[in-house]
Design an enzyme around this catalytic site. Structure first.
Site, PDB file in Angstrom:
ATOM      1  N   HIS A 464       0.834  -1.214   0.000  1.00  0.00           N
ATOM      2  CA  HIS A 464       0.000   0.000   0.000  1.00  0.00           C
ATOM      3  C   HIS A 464       0.865   1.259   0.000  1.00  0.00           C
ATOM      4  O   HIS A 464       0.684   2.143  -0.848  1.00  0.00           O
ATOM      5  CB  HIS A 464      -0.921  -0.005   1.224  1.00  0.00           C
ATOM      6  CG  HIS A 464      -1.747   1.238   1.374  1.00  0.00           C
ATOM      7  ND1 HIS A 464      -3.056   1.312   0.954  1.00  0.00           N
ATOM      8  CD2 HIS A 464      -1.451   2.460   1.874  1.00  0.00           C
ATOM      9  CE1 HIS A 464      -3.534   2.525   1.195  1.00  0.00           C
ATOM     10  NE2 HIS A 464      -2.561   3.243   1.764  1.00  0.00           N
ATOM     11  N   GLU A 465       1.774   1.348   0.951  1.00  0.00           N
ATOM     12  CA  GLU A 465       2.584   2.558   1.051  1.00  0.00           C
ATOM     13  C   GLU A 465       3.475   2.733  -0.176  1.00  0.00           C
ATOM     14  O   GLU A 465       3.754   3.867  -0.594  1.00  0.00           O
ATOM     15  CB  GLU A 465       3.421   2.547   2.332  1.00  0.00           C
ATOM     16  CG  GLU A 465       2.603   2.606   3.607  1.00  0.00           C
ATOM     17  CD  GLU A 465       1.645   3.785   3.653  1.00  0.00           C
ATOM     18  OE1 GLU A 465       1.953   4.843   3.071  1.00  0.00           O
ATOM     19  OE2 GLU A 465       0.575   3.645   4.269  1.00  0.00           O
ATOM     20  N   HIS A 468       1.814   4.766  -2.792  1.00  0.00           N
ATOM     21  CA  HIS A 468       2.021   6.207  -2.620  1.00  0.00           C
ATOM     22  C   HIS A 468       3.389   6.612  -3.156  1.00  0.00           C
ATOM     23  O   HIS A 468       3.537   7.657  -3.790  1.00  0.00           O
ATOM     24  CB  HIS A 468       1.936   6.584  -1.143  1.00  0.00           C
ATOM     25  CG  HIS A 468       0.560   6.528  -0.557  1.00  0.00           C
ATOM     26  ND1 HIS A 468      -0.513   7.195  -1.100  1.00  0.00           N
ATOM     27  CD2 HIS A 468       0.083   5.890   0.552  1.00  0.00           C
ATOM     28  CE1 HIS A 468      -1.588   6.984  -0.348  1.00  0.00           C
ATOM     29  NE2 HIS A 468      -1.250   6.193   0.649  1.00  0.00           N
ATOM     30  N   HIS A 471       3.350   6.975  -6.799  1.00  0.00           N
ATOM     31  CA  HIS A 471       2.645   8.196  -7.180  1.00  0.00           C
ATOM     32  C   HIS A 471       3.616   9.378  -7.178  1.00  0.00           C
ATOM     33  O   HIS A 471       3.560  10.252  -8.058  1.00  0.00           O
ATOM     34  CB  HIS A 471       1.493   8.438  -6.200  1.00  0.00           C
ATOM     35  CG  HIS A 471       0.371   9.257  -6.753  1.00  0.00           C
ATOM     36  ND1 HIS A 471      -0.772   9.509  -6.040  1.00  0.00           N
ATOM     37  CD2 HIS A 471       0.211   9.896  -7.933  1.00  0.00           C
ATOM     38  CE1 HIS A 471      -1.592  10.266  -6.762  1.00  0.00           C
ATOM     39  NE2 HIS A 471      -1.012  10.515  -7.918  1.00  0.00           N
TER      40      HIS A 471
END
Length: 732
Positions: A464-465, A468, A471
């Site tokens: 999940h992290e 980011h 991104h």
């Protein structure tokens, strides 16, 4: 202090901050010079005798504040990742000053007059699409910051913003202290019966680090239901652990939360909104409080019904052990028992297959190569901000350098709880910068010489992290305001949630899920049972999340003038009125430690996780069923969405990927709520998808990016709007 490392750009690769040279005494003079320099730059813009142009006003504003940006990202990263009493004291001092600095810029009448004139004539300026959007977003940010208020209104706004910034800093500090104080110390390893051997060893190592040699310490994670609750056989210890978690911070942060909610409501009224929630959502993809309220409200009925069915099943399992009444501290323990019996999956026995280094290299990095062609090379000669933090150079598919990734995975006393992403350097073609991004997790440190073995949830958090991080790494924009995760808060979790899909992709899972001793892959039949068990417990997970989201919504739906005398009583009433007050399912966050909404930028925005999950679930189906090879799909997702940041309307990026409007159906199926479609009140269905979650085809005036002007989630992009208390966007 002429040798202050913040006073000039770093000469290291990708402008990595020179951590080996940075000392705590550098922070205050760098903040003071940074603010002074930026105000001087603003004064020069205003004093320019030439009529306002895009370059001499908007671009000049975008370039301003270089010293302040450099010190701020490093300081806020240390405050979250490796805090000290000196840093906490400075945070309390500097946060209100940063709020005042933000106001000094955004309430500068002459500067706004130049922006306003350009905005009025924006369609005659011949700007490219990104430049036009920059002008619109800057103008919107100034209006939302109070530029149109009269003098008295602006003065009151300054007072509110300064107080809120001070309160947010206090809330962070109180939460950190309460979490440390709430750690559970046990005198015997026997009390930890049920935990895997590695977890017990980690508790002993934690005790040693905290000065409790010869004992064992369970430190509190930032959320309510602690991860050890599903394994500990000692029921009294489970109750002690959960009680410590749920009670922390109420005495100090309860009154703070009430004051902050009242101040936010007053500020919203000054700016023409009925509540802080209305103010926030007006600039997000949701658009209206009605849309958010409809979504959350329609989820409650089926989610609670699912949780009640689960509770009945768990109560029967507990009764077989002589437990007369299922309690909140029993839920995870008996859920694990039922899951193990039904699916023959022992989650503790899975840990040896999820060794941190293998998951990182052969899972997370491998998936990034599979989808995007990336390669990662560790750079041990580059110094990060803490010995635990590791620096990797990221190379693109064509061999070009993309940026740096820093991984900081272990828990420590000086780190706040949870997991998040920061940007130490934000990509910008205007500034000639490539990204430097950080992922922080809180994995228990193994005993010396032992491997770090992860739970399935920790594997998910790692993926999940890293979503980011991608991104930020893939950002390809001209202006720093739009870089990476500078997108609406109810959109920022979408790319990270999509990245979770790789953890269960067969070719990725088979590559990293191997026994750390034997190297044997996780057996195929175990994989099938594990994946089948994935949906078990969706009732609990949805209700605990909704309870937190609705608690946030209740605090920030208060009108101006409303006061709360007892935060705990307010919380209980809010949960009851929302229909999510289940004694056995506490909210994922309670008021006393709800850092997301009282200090980390998600006020009236915690709904963002489920709102983003609509897009996530649909996009995961798109990845698997669009008929394109994985690399082609990855490149399309990168080019049309991940690289765009806030440079265009977020929903336009989604439509460019899906080539249609998003659908809510995949989320209903994922969350086990599809059964309720069309069943009336609380049941969801077509009206919900069409109305409550309508992602509009035409953007709002000014678009959908955040309001942070040259500054910047749950940290994470630490380019924050101090006056709004938004230190981050990308926490978990």
């Amino acid at each position: 202090m002429s040798d202050n490392p913040f006073f000039s750009p770093s000469t290291l690769v990708f402008e990595l901050p020179p951590f080996a040279e940075i000392r705590e005494e550098h922070y205050r003079p760098a903040f003071e010079r940074g603010m002074a320099d930026q105000l001087a730059e603003i004064a020069a813009i205003v004093a320019d005798p030439e009529p306002p142009t895009f370059d001499n006003t908007v671009v000049a504003l975008e370039r301003s504040g270089a010293v302040l940006r450099r010190v701020r990202v490093v300081f806020e990263n240390q405050d979250a990742s490796d805090t000290t009493p000196v840093v906490q004291e400075l945070d309390a001092e500097i946060s209100p000053r940063l709020a005042a600095h933000h106001d000094a810029i955004h309430l500068d009448a002459a500067l706004f007059a130049r922006l306003d004139a350009l905005h009025h004539d924006r369609h005659e300026l011949g700007l490219d699409a990104e430049s036009l959007r920059l002008l619109e977003r800057r103008h919107t940010a100034f209006v939302r910051a109070g530029a149109r208020l009269d003098q008295d209104g602006q003065q009151r706004l300054r007072e509110i913003n300064t107080q809120l910034a001070a309160d947010a800093a206090a809330f962070r500090r109180n939460t950190h202290e309460a979490s440390l104080a709430g750690a559970i110390v046990v005198d015997s390893a026997d009390a930890l019966d049920g935990l895997p051997a590695g977890a017990i060893a980690s508790a002993a190592e934690n005790a040693r680090a905290l000065g409790h040699d010869g004992r064992w310490v369970l430190s509190l994670k930032n959320f309510s239901n602690q991860t050890e609750l599903d394994q500990l056989t000692d029921r009294a210890l489970r109750e002690r652990l959960l009680t410590a978690s749920l009670r922390r911070g109420l005495d100090t942060n309860g009154p703070l939360a009430a004051r902050m909610a009242a101040l936010r409501a007053e500020r919203a009224a000054l700016l023409g909104h009925a509540s802080h929630a209305a103010y926030v959502v007006a600039d997000e993809t949701a658009g209206t409080v009605e849309a958010v309220g409809a979504m959350l409200g329609r989820l409650v009925g089926p989610a609670v019904a699912n949780a009640q069915r689960e509770a009945a099943e768990l109560a029967a399992a507990a009764a077989a052990d002589g437990v007369a009444e299922l309690a909140a501290h029993d839920w995870a323990f008996y859920a694990e028992k039922v899951r193990a019996e039904r699916y023959d999956v022992d989650t503790a026995a899975l840990r040896p297959y999820f060794e941190l280094e293998r998951v990182l290299q052969d899972g997370v990095f491998f998936a990034a190569g599979l989808a995007y062609g990336l390669r990662f090379t560790e750079r041990p000669e580059l110094t990060a901000y803490h010995p635990d933090a590791r620096v990797f150079e990221v190379t693109d598919a064509d061999g070009s350098a993309l940026g740096l990734f820093i991984g900081d995975f272990y828990a420590r006393e000086s780190k706040r709880g949870g997991a998040w992403m920061n940007e130490l350097v934000s990509q910008s073609r205007l500034l000639g910068q490539k990204p430097v991004v950080v992922n922080n997790l809180n994995i228990g440190r193994p005993a010396a010489g032992e491997p770090a073995l992860l739970s399935w949830d920790e594997v998910r958090t790692l993926f999940h992290e890293f979503g980011h991080a991608l991104h930020g790494l893939f950002s390809d924009v001209q202006y720093p305001l739009f870089a990476g995760t500078e997108v609406p808060r109810d959109f920022v979790e979408f790319p990270s949630q999509v990245n979770e899909m790789w953890m269960t992709r067969p070719e990725v899972l088979a590559n990293y899920a191997r026994h750390h001793v034997t190297g044997e892959p996780l057996p195929a039949e175990t994989v099938q049972r594990m994946l089948a068990a994935e949906n078990y417990g969706q009732g609990f997970r949805t209700v605990e999340y909704l309870a937190a989201a609705l608690l946030d919504w209740a605090w920030h739906s208060l009108p101006a003038g409303a006061t709360v005398e007892d935060a705990e009583a307010f919380e209980a009433q809010a949960l009851a009125e929302a229909g999510v007050a289940m004694a056995t399912v506490p909210p994922r966050y309670r008021t006393g430690y709800f850092n997301h909404v009282f200090s980390n930028g998600y006020s009236a925005g915690y709904y963002a996780y489920i709102w983003s999950e609509v897009l996530d679930a649909d996009t995961v189906e798109w990845f698997g069923g669009n008929g394109r090879p994985v690399r082609e799909s990855g490149e399309l997702f990168r080019a049309e969405l991940l690289s765009r940041g806030g440079s265009r309307d977020a929903m336009d990026s989604v439509r460019a990927v899906l080539e249609r409007e998003p659908s809510i159906e995949p989320l209903l199926a994922r969350r086990g709520l599809k059964w309720a479609v069309g069943r009336g009140a609380g049941g969801g269905g077509g009206d919900w998808a069409e109305d409550a979650l309508r992602f509009r085809g035409s953007p709002r005036p000014g678009g959908g990016a955040g309001t942070c002007a040259g500054s910047g989630a749950e940290g994470i992009r630490v380019r924050a709007c101090a006056s709004y208390g938004f230190p981050s966007k990308t926490g978990s």
